[in-house]
Design a protein around this motif. Structure first.
Motif, short mmCIF file in Angstrom:
data_model
loop_
_atom_site.label_atom_id
_atom_site.label_comp_id
_atom_site.label_asym_id
_atom_site.label_seq_id
_atom_site.Cartn_x
_atom_site.Cartn_y
_atom_site.Cartn_z
N LEU A 154 33.30 26.07 6.14
CA LEU A 154 32.35 25.62 5.12
C LEU A 154 33.08 25.20 3.84
CD1 LEU A 154 29.40 25.30 4.12
CD2 LEU A 154 29.53 27.68 3.40
N LEU A 155 34.01 26.05 3.38
CA LEU A 155 34.75 25.72 2.16
C LEU A 155 35.61 24.48 2.34
CD1 LEU A 155 35.75 29.30 0.99
CD2 LEU A 155 34.10 27.76 -0.09
N LYS A 156 36.24 24.34 3.50
CA LYS A 156 37.06 23.15 3.77
C LYS A 156 36.21 21.88 3.81
CE LYS A 156 40.35 23.09 6.76
NZ LYS A 156 41.21 23.25 7.94
N ARG A 157 35.04 21.97 4.44
CA ARG A 157 34.14 20.81 4.50
C ARG A 157 33.62 20.45 3.12
NH1 ARG A 157 29.59 21.28 8.59
NH2 ARG A 157 29.43 19.07 8.08
N LEU A 158 33.30 21.46 2.33
CA LEU A 158 32.82 21.21 0.97
C LEU A 158 33.91 20.56 0.13
CD1 LEU A 158 30.64 21.42 -1.17
CD2 LEU A 158 31.40 23.76 -1.62
N ALA A 159 35.13 21.06 0.24
CA ALA A 159 36.25 20.47 -0.50
C ALA A 159 36.46 19.01 -0.08
CB ALA A 159 37.52 21.28 -0.27
N GLY A 160 36.41 18.74 1.22
CA GLY A 160 36.56 17.37 1.71
C GLY A 160 35.45 16.47 1.22
N THR A 161 34.22 16.98 1.23
CA THR A 161 33.08 16.21 0.74
C THR A 161 33.22 15.88 -0.73
OG1 THR A 161 31.63 17.23 2.38
CG2 THR A 161 30.56 16.29 0.44
N ARG A 162 33.64 16.87 -1.52
CA ARG A 162 33.82 16.63 -2.96
C ARG A 162 34.93 15.63 -3.22
NH1 ARG A 162 32.77 22.62 -5.67
NH2 ARG A 162 30.57 22.71 -5.09
N MET A 163 35.99 15.66 -2.41
CA MET A 163 37.07 14.70 -2.57
C MET A 163 36.57 13.30 -2.23
SD MET A 163 40.70 14.34 -0.60
CE MET A 163 39.87 13.71 0.85
N MET A 164 35.85 13.14 -1.13
CA MET A 164 35.34 11.83 -0.73
C MET A 164 34.34 11.29 -1.74
SD MET A 164 35.11 11.94 3.43
CE MET A 164 33.87 13.21 3.50
N SER A 193 40.59 20.63 -1.92
CA SER A 193 41.18 21.91 -2.27
C SER A 193 40.15 23.04 -2.19
CB SER A 193 41.76 21.84 -3.68
OG SER A 193 42.12 23.11 -4.15
N VAL A 194 40.34 23.93 -1.23
CA VAL A 194 39.48 25.11 -1.14
C VAL A 194 39.64 25.96 -2.40
CG1 VAL A 194 39.11 27.28 0.12
CG2 VAL A 194 39.39 25.13 1.38
N SER A 195 40.85 26.06 -2.91
CA SER A 195 41.08 26.83 -4.14
C SER A 195 40.26 26.29 -5.29
CB SER A 195 42.57 26.80 -4.51
OG SER A 195 43.32 27.49 -3.55
N GLU A 196 40.18 24.97 -5.41
CA GLU A 196 39.39 24.36 -6.48
C GLU A 196 37.91 24.67 -6.31
OE1 GLU A 196 38.51 22.53 -9.99
OE2 GLU A 196 40.48 23.05 -9.21
N VAL A 197 37.42 24.67 -5.08
CA VAL A 197 36.02 25.02 -4.82
C VAL A 197 35.78 26.46 -5.27
CG1 VAL A 197 34.31 25.46 -3.00
CG2 VAL A 197 35.72 23.39 -2.92
N ARG A 207 37.55 28.23 -7.48
CA ARG A 207 37.65 28.31 -8.95
C ARG A 207 36.36 27.82 -9.59
NH1 ARG A 207 43.07 26.79 -7.89
NH2 ARG A 207 42.55 24.59 -8.09
N THR A 208 35.77 26.75 -9.06
CA THR A 208 34.52 26.22 -9.61
C THR A 208 33.39 27.23 -9.45
OG1 THR A 208 35.22 23.96 -9.12
CG2 THR A 208 32.88 24.30 -9.45
N LEU A 209 33.32 27.88 -8.28
CA LEU A 209 32.30 28.90 -8.07
C LEU A 209 32.45 30.07 -9.04
CD1 LEU A 209 32.25 29.00 -4.18
CD2 LEU A 209 30.37 28.29 -5.66
N ILE A 210 33.69 30.48 -9.26
CA ILE A 210 33.94 31.59 -10.20
C ILE A 210 33.54 31.19 -11.61
CG2 ILE A 210 35.75 32.97 -11.31
CD1 ILE A 210 37.15 32.96 -8.52
N ALA A 219 31.39 28.92 -12.56
CA ALA A 219 29.93 28.77 -12.65
C ALA A 219 29.21 30.12 -12.69
CB ALA A 219 29.42 27.94 -11.47
N ASN A 220 29.81 31.15 -12.14
CA ASN A 220 29.17 32.47 -12.06
C ASN A 220 29.85 33.53 -12.91
OD1 ASN A 220 27.03 32.18 -9.85
ND2 ASN A 220 28.81 31.15 -9.00
N GLU A 221 30.76 33.12 -13.76
CA GLU A 221 31.56 34.08 -14.53
C GLU A 221 30.70 35.02 -15.38
OE1 GLU A 221 35.49 34.13 -17.42
OE2 GLU A 221 34.67 32.23 -16.77
N ALA A 222 29.70 34.50 -16.04
CA ALA A 222 28.85 35.35 -16.89
C ALA A 222 28.16 36.44 -16.07
CB ALA A 222 27.83 34.51 -17.63
#
Length: 64
Positions: A16-26, A34-38, A40-43, A45-48
């Protein structure tokens, strides 16, 4: 500074994370798939909410 860590994920979660990263790149919202970037973005967005959960437990332990 970046730190390398490992995560234990199910195969489905990893796909799921790999597909999401690929989708965001495309789509152009990420330069690399980048799964790591996905993550980091989740963290970010939910940091608070994460911090509030930590503080809630800290307060409960202090009051006990």
């Amino acid at each position: 500074m970046s730190i390398t860590t490992s995560l234990v994920l199910s195969s489905e979660q990893h796909r799921l994370l790999k597909r999401l990263a690929g989708t965001r790149m495309m789509r152009g919202s990420m330069q690399n798939a980048s799964v790591s970037e996905v993550i980091r973005t989740l963290i970010t967005a939910n940091e608070a909410a994460f911090k509030a959960e930590i503080e809630e437990l800290s307060r409960a332990q202090t009051e006990a």
